[in-house]
Structure formats: C-alpha cells, structure tokens
Motif scaffolding. Structure first.
Motif, mmCIF file in Angstrom:
data_model
loop_
_atom_site.group_PDB
_atom_site.id
_atom_site.type_symbol
_atom_site.label_atom_id
_atom_site.label_comp_id
_atom_site.label_asym_id
_atom_site.label_seq_id
_atom_site.Cartn_x
_atom_site.Cartn_y
_atom_site.Cartn_z
ATOM 1 N N GLN A 111 -24.729 117.931 -1.059
ATOM 2 C CA GLN A 111 -23.906 117.647 0.118
ATOM 3 C C GLN A 111 -24.746 117.644 1.397
ATOM 4 O O GLN A 111 -24.499 116.881 2.318
ATOM 5 N N ASP A 112 -25.761 118.549 1.399
ATOM 6 C CA ASP A 112 -26.605 118.623 2.587
ATOM 7 C C ASP A 112 -27.529 117.417 2.699
ATOM 8 O O ASP A 112 -27.801 116.928 3.791
ATOM 9 N N THR A 113 -28.028 116.939 1.553
ATOM 10 C CA THR A 113 -28.990 115.846 1.594
ATOM 11 C C THR A 113 -28.317 114.488 1.729
ATOM 12 O O THR A 113 -28.958 113.531 2.152
ATOM 13 N N GLN A 114 -27.050 114.373 1.324
ATOM 14 C CA GLN A 114 -26.366 113.093 1.442
ATOM 15 C C GLN A 114 -25.923 112.883 2.887
ATOM 16 O O GLN A 114 -25.081 113.603 3.406
ATOM 17 N N GLN A 115 -26.522 111.913 3.534
ATOM 18 C CA GLN A 115 -26.215 111.618 4.932
ATOM 19 C C GLN A 115 -25.138 110.542 5.019
ATOM 20 O O GLN A 115 -24.974 109.720 4.120
ATOM 21 N N ASP A 116 -24.405 110.579 6.108
ATOM 22 C CA ASP A 116 -23.429 109.519 6.360
ATOM 23 C C ASP A 116 -24.155 108.192 6.573
ATOM 24 O O ASP A 116 -25.209 108.135 7.219
ATOM 25 N N ILE A 117 -23.588 107.141 6.000
ATOM 26 C CA ILE A 117 -24.190 105.808 6.074
ATOM 27 C C ILE A 117 -23.217 104.876 6.802
ATOM 28 O O ILE A 117 -22.035 104.801 6.442
ATOM 29 N N VAL A 118 -23.726 104.191 7.801
ATOM 30 C CA VAL A 118 -22.906 103.236 8.551
ATOM 31 C C VAL A 118 -23.592 101.871 8.496
ATOM 32 O O VAL A 118 -24.769 101.752 8.842
ATOM 33 N N VAL A 119 -22.861 100.859 8.018
ATOM 34 C CA VAL A 119 -23.386 99.497 7.959
ATOM 35 C C VAL A 119 -22.384 98.548 8.596
ATOM 36 O O VAL A 119 -21.260 98.940 8.939
ATOM 37 N N LYS A 120 -22.808 97.278 8.730
ATOM 38 C CA LYS A 120 -21.946 96.255 9.329
ATOM 39 C C LYS A 120 -21.362 95.363 8.238
ATOM 40 O O LYS A 120 -21.643 95.523 7.049
ATOM 41 N N LEU A 121 -20.563 94.432 8.657
ATOM 42 C CA LEU A 121 -19.955 93.466 7.738
ATOM 43 C C LEU A 121 -21.036 92.736 6.954
ATOM 44 O O LEU A 121 -22.053 92.312 7.501
ATOM 45 N N ASP A 122 -20.823 92.596 5.637
ATOM 46 C CA ASP A 122 -21.717 91.891 4.719
ATOM 47 C C ASP A 122 -23.087 92.571 4.591
ATOM 48 O O ASP A 122 -24.069 91.932 4.227
ATOM 49 N N GLU A 123 -23.149 93.879 4.857
ATOM 50 C CA GLU A 123 -24.353 94.667 4.619
ATOM 51 C C GLU A 123 -24.047 95.728 3.557
ATOM 52 O O GLU A 123 -22.978 96.339 3.561
ATOM 53 N N PHE A 124 -25.009 95.925 2.648
ATOM 54 C CA PHE A 124 -24.827 96.939 1.616
ATOM 55 C C PHE A 124 -25.095 98.340 2.189
ATOM 56 O O PHE A 124 -26.091 98.554 2.894
ATOM 57 N N ALA A 125 -24.208 99.257 1.867
ATOM 58 C CA ALA A 125 -24.450 100.694 2.074
ATOM 59 C C ALA A 125 -24.813 101.275 0.715
ATOM 60 O O ALA A 125 -24.060 101.127 -0.256
ATOM 61 N N GLU A 126 -25.970 101.930 0.624
ATOM 62 C CA GLU A 126 -26.467 102.404 -0.678
ATOM 63 C C GLU A 126 -26.545 103.927 -0.703
ATOM 64 O O GLU A 126 -27.166 104.548 0.160
ATOM 65 N N THR A 127 -25.908 104.519 -1.716
ATOM 66 C CA THR A 127 -26.034 105.947 -2.001
ATOM 67 C C THR A 127 -26.782 106.086 -3.322
ATOM 68 O O THR A 127 -27.206 105.091 -3.918
#
Length: 232
Positions: A111-127
């Motif tokens: 939980q500590d290492t997983q950061q919030d990810i913010v992307v725009k339209l038609d961009e991949f957010a990768e976890t």
C-alpha cells in the motif's frame, strides 16, 4: 561323618573307611550311620531349599531394583517428549504469527509503495497488476426520461489489460465531477466490463454515469489508485 562300630566298638570315619577298620564289618546297616545319613540328606535338602529361596528373593530384589532404576529414566524421557512437544507447538505458533505479521507488513508495504496514478484520455495507467485507459467518451440519449434538468448520461469506453500470471478481478469504476461522485444509473445500471480478466488478455467495456451538463472535466476512478482525468 564319624560313629562307632556296633560289633567291636571301633571308631569309624565314613569319609575315609569303607568298612570297620577294627573287625572289617560293613556299617551300611549301622543304625547310627543310617540316622546320620538321614540327617545329612535333610541338611542338604534344607540348605537347597534355603538357597533357592535366597536366590528367588535376590532375583526379585534385582528386578525391583532394575525397575526402580528405570523410573527416573522413564520420567526423564517423558519430560523430554513434553518439552519437545511444547517447543514444537511454540515454534509453530511463532511461525504462524510471523507469517501473519509478514503478510500485513507486505500488505502495508504494497500500500505504501503503490502510488496514485493520474493519466489523460487515451493514455494507459499502469500498475503492477493491470493497465487501463479510457479511449473515448460520448453522451447517451435519455431513452427512459429519467434525467433531471441539467443532467445527461455520458458513456466512457475502457480497455483493461491483465499483467499478472493469474485471473484478475475487475476493479470498481467510479466517476467524480467537481469532487462529487456520480451514479451509473443509465439503462440497467452497471458497467459492462467483465468481472474477471484471464491471464494475458485485454478486455474492453463501458461505464455510463449520470453527470451535470455543465461539468468541465471528468475523473474516472478505476480501483483505488488510478484516475483518468478528462477535460471536456
């Protein structure tokens, strides 16, 4: 064994003489000799019986002593077994607690290492588990006349790729406009993304929300960490 001859009165030693050394007569029928022989046999019998009793008593004493000596050994072995059992159970309990503690530590670390990810339209957010993006969005007609004035239905198109080596469960999809979560009550009221995504697959689906018409942007939340920010 010594006695006197009945015929001549001469002294006879049965341990040395076969017959009377004085007159040469046999002493086998001598009454004294016969009595002495009986006494001698009785003494032998009594001695044998006494010896047998002493032997049995000694043997029983030895057996008792042997078992008596074995008692502390048996008690010691029982104590060792109990100690090993207690130690083993303690070790298992400690190991179980360590595993539980390690699990929660790993959970906290993840939980500590997983950061919030913010992307725009038609961009991949990768976890570490998946990739997701919104490819496009469009306004849907209010075919059931459910909308209040100033609201509209907007459908968002998503792609989700499973990056794990196992089947992946779909995350919840939510829409936030100006800090307010919107409902997805369009039509039958659900996102049509599949519930499970098999290993190595990419799936697509939609999620539709009732949003204000004057919204200037949308924040599509996929799970706890991914935000797709869309400017109108």
């Amino acid at each position: 064994m010594k006695f006197f001859c009945e015929y001549c009165g001469n002294r006879i030693d049965a341990n040395v003489d076969d017959k009377c050394p004085g007159c040469g007569a046999s002493y086998k029928k001598n009454k004294t000799f016969i009595e002495l022989e009986k006494e001698k046999k009785e003494e032998k019998r009594l001695f044998k019986e006494y010896s047998h009793r002493i032997f049995n008593h000694s043997l029983n004493a030895m057996k008792f002593s042997r078992w008596f000596l074995l008692i502390p050994i048996i008690v010691f072995i029982i104590i060792i077994i109990i100690a090993i059992s207690v130690t083993s159970n303690s070790f298992k309990e400690e190991k179980r607690l360590n595993n539980v503690e390690e699990f929660f530590d790993n959970l906290d670390n993840n939980q500590d290492t997983q950061q919030d990810i913010v992307v725009k339209l038609d961009e991949f957010a990768e976890t570490k588990d998946y990739k997701v993006k919104v490819t496009k969005y469009e306004v849907e007609k209010d075919i059931f006349n459910r909308l209040e004035d100033g609201y509209e239905y907007v459908k968002f198109y998503l792609l989700v790729e499973n990056l794990t080596n196992d089947r992946l469960t779909k995350e919840d999809v939510n829409c936030i406009v100006d800090g307010i979560a919107q409902t997805n009550e369009f039509s039958s009221g659900y996102s049509d993304l599949p519930m499970f995504i098999n290993k190595g697959l990419t799936v697509k689906g939609t999620a539709t929300f009732e949003v204000p018409k004057d919204a200037t942007s949308y924040d599509i939340k996929y799970g706890d960490y991914v935000t797709i920010h869309i400017e109108k």
